[in-house]
Design an enzyme around this catalytic site. Structure first.
Site, PDB file in Angstrom:
ATOM      1  N   SER A 100       0.845  -0.967  -0.294  1.00  0.00           N
ATOM      2  CA  SER A 100      -0.092   0.075   0.297  1.00  0.00           C
ATOM      3  C   SER A 100       0.432   1.544  -0.259  1.00  0.00           C
ATOM      4  CB  SER A 100      -1.027   0.373   1.259  1.00  0.00           C
ATOM      5  OG  SER A 100      -2.208   1.500   1.096  1.00  0.00           O
ATOM      6  N   ASP A 220      -9.329  -5.181  -4.029  1.00  0.00           N
ATOM      7  CA  ASP A 220      -9.318  -3.927  -3.520  1.00  0.00           C
ATOM      8  C   ASP A 220     -10.429  -3.433  -3.936  1.00  0.00           C
ATOM      9  OD1 ASP A 220      -7.818  -2.348  -1.784  1.00  0.00           O
ATOM     10  OD2 ASP A 220      -6.494  -3.008  -2.463  1.00  0.00           O
ATOM     11  N   HIS A 249      -7.454  -5.975   0.387  1.00  0.00           N
ATOM     12  CA  HIS A 249      -6.850  -4.902   0.141  1.00  0.00           C
ATOM     13  C   HIS A 249      -5.700  -5.901   0.556  1.00  0.00           C
ATOM     14  CE1 HIS A 249      -4.561  -1.108   0.024  1.00  0.00           C
ATOM     15  NE2 HIS A 249      -4.029  -1.373   1.735  1.00  0.00           N
TER      16      HIS A 249
END
Length: 273
Positions: A100, A220, A249
């Site tokens: 991320s 996601d 995610h």
């Protein structure tokens, strides 16, 4: 053997989880409140074995690593701190794995240190030009410390809600409370500006020469596949994308065995060459 220690980088302490020996791999966590290097990567590090030197820091403002005086965090700080950490550890060449926010840092580090970074694995990554702040990421960044905030955040991160266990909620709530003072300064509203800060320019991405593996979940909602990963295919010179179906995610949590096999195969190409 796994050990935790503090390394001084640019005059500030950085808390680090280390394991194994061999080629160095820097592992960078994401940006959710309560996230730490060990929390994000300890299970992956354990199953990858001892043939790699895995380095998983708490980035500035997370876990036990404070924000240096005079700074507020952001992509430039996290990138410079990551580079400085690997310099302090004596790692002349290393791969970088980032989740991320950590994926954007990994890509920025590869652009800034082309002679040092050998490979990049960007998982559920941020950083794509023009990628908007999703409503889910906005909510994750805004999650309040405590069980209710932890449960809401975790439910947004994963597709399979069975993974949002009482023990997982309790552990994240404790971590959120412990890091609340530093974290509140990182992503105050309006939060679109912090997503913009984590965006890399097309020119920067085009200059990355290290091979890049993008790993993403098809479902996601925090960094959606269509706006986060797919645009990077048009900008990175040496890139491949692996998409996990029925995955949100956090592929390392949602598909742990397949993720570790994929990671080991891609990183192992350096040892074979």
């Amino acid at each position: 053997m796994t050990a935790q220690r503090t390394v001084t980088v640019g005059g500030s302490p950085v808390h680090v989880l280390e394991s194994g020996t061999g080629p160095a791999v820097l592992m960078l966590h994401g940006s959710g409140p309560g996230t730490t290097g060990s929390g994000a990567w300890a299970a992956t590090a354990q199953t990858l074995g001892t043939s790699l030197h895995l380095v998983a820091p708490d980035q500035a403002g997370f876990g036990r690593t404070p924000i240096p005086p005079g700074s507020r965090g952001g992509l430039r700080l996290w990138t410079e701190q990551a580079a400085g950490l690997m310099d302090a550890l004596g790692a002349e060449r290393y791969a970088v794995v980032g989740h991320s926010m950590g994926g954007a840092v990994a890509l920025a580090l590869a652009a800034a240190r082309p002679r040092q970074v050998t490979r990049v694995v960007a998982v559920s990554t941020m950083g794509a030009p023009g990628a908007p702040l999703s409503a889910e990421l906005d909510a994750v960044w805004a999650a309040a410390p405590g069980p209710l905030g932890a449960r809401d955040m975790l439910s947004r991160l994963v597709l399979d809600q069975a993974l949002v266990t009482e023990s997982a909620v309790a552990a994240r709530a404790a971590a959120m409370r412990a890091g609340a003072a530093a974290y509140t300064s990182l992503f105050p509203p309006p939060r679109a500006r912090w997503a913009d800060d984590l965006t890399l320019s097309a020119r920067t991405l085009a200059g990355i020469r290290a091979p890049v593996l993008l790993v993403h979940g098809a479902e996601d909602r925090v960094t959606p596949l269509g706006t986060a990963a797919l645009p990077l295919l048009d900008h990175l010179p040496d890139v491949r994308l692996h998409v996990f179906g029925r995955c949100g995610h956090v592929p390392p949590l949602e598909h742990p065995h397949d993720f570790r096999r994929l990671l080991s195969c891609f990183l192992g190409r350096d040892r074979a060459s």
